[in-house]
Motif scaffolding. Sequence first.
Motif, short mmCIF file in Angstrom:
data_model
loop_
_atom_site.label_atom_id
_atom_site.label_comp_id
_atom_site.label_asym_id
_atom_site.label_seq_id
_atom_site.Cartn_x
_atom_site.Cartn_y
_atom_site.Cartn_z
N SER A 174 -23.28 17.79 19.46
CA SER A 174 -24.65 18.03 19.00
C SER A 174 -24.94 17.18 17.78
O SER A 174 -24.07 16.73 17.07
CB SER A 174 -24.83 19.52 18.69
N VAL A 355 -33.71 21.67 18.91
CA VAL A 355 -33.19 20.59 19.76
C VAL A 355 -33.67 19.22 19.35
O VAL A 355 -32.92 18.24 19.36
CB VAL A 355 -33.55 20.85 21.25
N VAL A 393 -28.79 20.65 23.11
CA VAL A 393 -28.67 19.61 22.10
C VAL A 393 -27.47 18.70 22.39
O VAL A 393 -27.38 17.60 21.87
CB VAL A 393 -28.57 20.24 20.70
N ARG A 397 -31.25 13.67 27.08
CA ARG A 397 -32.64 14.12 27.21
C ARG A 397 -33.22 13.60 28.53
O ARG A 397 -34.07 12.73 28.56
CB ARG A 397 -33.44 13.64 26.01
#
Length: 1036
Positions: A174, A355, A393, A397
């Motif tokens: 993350s 996020v 996270v 994406r």
Amino acid sequence: MAMIVDAFAGKLVEKLGNVIEEKAIMVLGVKDELQKLQRRMKRIACVLKDAERRRIQQDEAVKLWVDELKDFMYDAEDIIDLCMIRGTGVLLQDDHHSLPAESSSASKRVRCCNFSLLCCVRSVPIRYEIADKIKNLNAKLEEISEDKDKFNFIASSCNSSDAYVVNKPSSRQSSSLPEPDIVGWDIRDATKSLVELLVSPNEQKCRLFAIVGMGGIGKTTLAQQIYNDSKINDNFLLHSWIWVSKSSTSKTDLLKEIIRNAGDSYGESTTVAELQKILSNVLHGKSLFLVLDDVWDADVWIDLIKNPKQIVTTKCRVLVTTRDRNIAMKTGAVHIHNVSKLSSDFGWELLCNKVSTNNDESDMQRMKDIGMQIIEKCDGLPVAIKAIAGVLVTKDRNKREWENVLNSDAWTITGLPEELQGALYLSYEALPSTLKQCFLYCSLQPREVQREELIREWIAEGFIKPSGHASMEDVAKDYYIELIKRSFLQPNPVYVDMSTCTVHDLLRGLAQALAGDENFLGDPQDAQKADSIKKLRRLTVSSERDSVSIEHLDSLRRLSLSTPPNLNTPVIGSLKHLRLLILNGEIIENIPDSIGDLIHLRLLDLYNTSICELPESLGNLINLQFLLLGDCECLHNLPRSITKLCNLRHLNLQDTPLNNVPKGIGNLEHLNYLSGFIIGDNGLDKGEGCELEELQLLKNLSYLEIKNLEKARFESVSTLSNKPRLRNLILNCTPNTSGHIQQQEMDKIVQVLDELSPPPGLTDLFYGNFFGTRYPKWLTSSSIGAALPELTGLHLVDCCNCIQLPQLGQLPQLNYLKIEGATAVVSIGPEFLGNGEPAKSAFPKLEYLKFRDMHNWEEWSLISEVEGNQLESRRPLLFPRLIFISIKNCPRLKALPRGLNQASIQKLVIEGAHNLSRVSDLPTLRELQVGDCPILECVEKLDSLQRLAMLDEKNNSLPEWLISFLQQRKRPHDDQFHLHLTCTAQALKGFLKGRSYWVFLQQVPRLEAYAKGGNMYLKYTKEPYSYQTNLVEDIN
């Protein structure tokens, strides 16, 4: 299940691979059997992820099989330890009995498997013992392996690993630390309305309010918003927040915590009745705002706390958070607020906060359709949304990754309590196995978890392995930070370094449910009532009994107890499987000789005990990695056998009055933490202690504290430059109590310190009780910035004979500087900033600057006469990041320096500056704290000031400078100025409405004034109007 079965299997396979080629194994002749064990474990390890999932779903047959496998692995791990210990013992015996003649050609022909004949003969009984144990292990594992085929487990790749990799720049790690979690208008509106109810006048002295809602819905977050509201602060003299918990907090601990929060002490009191009486005295005549967070039993309020508060406080408001409305009603709450679930839109806002980064708003919008479906599955629970954000996270994406989360089977897992299913379990399932076991370990911790404690225990349990150049401690710190990023740990904002965290109740519940019968936090008598007592491996004792018993807990691998209660310590020797033993508290007075039988022990923590000696048998603990003996006030000598602890990584002797440290400590080559290292001998046995050269071989040290530096021999001091990992260094001479030091001693200590140059990677340096006439060359060099390029913290304490400070302004990374007890310093000039040549900036990264107890310091200047005549644009940039200055007990200081207005100082503390007359021209200053400055006459041009605190317990009137400042102060439209006064009782009476000073004080937006240690007070808020005092009006 505290030990994640696939991680445990992987660790065991790796451990077998590491020991097979060791000489200690070779001499026992068990290599082939261990290789067979390793091969079988590798094959079984491939199905353990599926086995773990089915166990959690309450497949009873699979659960029994997994439990049997884990029992086997615990036994196997102990036997591997035994192999290494027995084999090493044989080798040491062989070395001890070796004769010089054995190097002859004749002796070389009399060999057995590359070892001496004597060695092989001596090892025969041991070899039979160990070989028999390993054969039994192999037979047992063969049965377990055959049984696994009945379950048709789905195999995963045995070559792949989901181990968390330190600093791996992939999507698995993350990228951001927690952001604020306040979203939506509901919580803001609820905060405002509840605050108004809490502060509104009422004839009833004691009133209780409740916040009710299901677990994870945001009760505590709302309570925190209320607790921190300025109106609560203005309306109540005392404030206390108590986390009650379901089982781990005793009644006495609750009362003690309230007393501490009220700023008082409970002394030696231990009973509920004694503590209630103290609490009554503490609260007498004062107003109190009390939060009881996470209440599961109304009796906590009714029986334990209600009466002492109801009787003695002038006003008491209590805010309870609970999941059960019936409990709220039983406590007699006059108002109950129900917390609603987050709407989908606010849920999406919270997810985005957790996020997204600053530059990916468009990416988040692209993911919104899938994200909203995930939000719906979280059912409006903030804790679930934050947990699932911790999963997202770590993902790329893109829609495929997010859809994998949305469609994960983990949403529908059964076998856990309903509130722990769904998002919470999915977030746990997404953790790498190494992080899973670290998280489950938190089920053994109290409400707050301490980073350094967790790191030590994770390593001692074998959860951590080094990665590349990173030490195990570094890897463990990364694991800790990653659990924060994924919202499993919540940092306490009081600690900016995130060294203290809490675990949300639901996440703690998840850890306890998954840990099952292996972990227990509570009274061991309760644990012994359970049928699964034999499975208990880790115990944290929390009990209100005077003493506890741990009989029949023969499988324990970890025992933690902080007294009270007391423990019959001789029983410790019977816990043969212990790997971590934590006994803290003054009631612990002795450690049995049988502790030397605990051959598996990795961590021994005896902090703050009353032990007077440690047995020589301690030297048998060759697996010991952590030994904590700090703050043991009765311990004056260590056993010489401590030098045999060949795997020791951490030795803490801080604040323990030892006479010496045994010679040979330099043999402990794995040490990376050493505090309280004493040079020479403080006792009667002169010559028994260590010399500085003992440290020469300790090349892995990252933390080092040295005491008695004046006893170091000059020829033995170049011992720090070969320690590239050293980050924290504490150098201390013995405090001088005689008042007289010979010149020869001064010259010697300067020579010693000149040669004791630290490595360039040092980040924190403490330099104390130095009596030389100058600082060491490496600290005063014009190239100090190159010598200490990474130094962020510097403490120069009681360097009483140095008349000039080092040129510290050129340290490029220095963030914190404290100078205390520099009593020979009269003047601090521009030389403090650099090497005398023009520089573009001085102290480029410094944020915190503290001066204290500098009794002869008179002048402080930053700008030379030449620079003063230059255009401001051509002057060097001074303190570009400085936000805090503290000056305490510097009675001769005449003035603050010119040029300080260049810095963006936020807070200034000045106490005991008897010659200071002016504080002026600090345009960015937001908070000023002044005390014991008798000739101060002018405070002006502080245009951004929002808080002024003055301490004056000598004069019975307001100082003229304060009256003048209040009259001339600029009043912005949204004036938030806060005046805090600590004064005499007579002065406080003059502040009352209608008295002499009220005309000045009534224009202040917020006023707090106290006298007699807080027992007399006046609190006033201009708007909305509030006026409180416990002073009795009289005519005097």
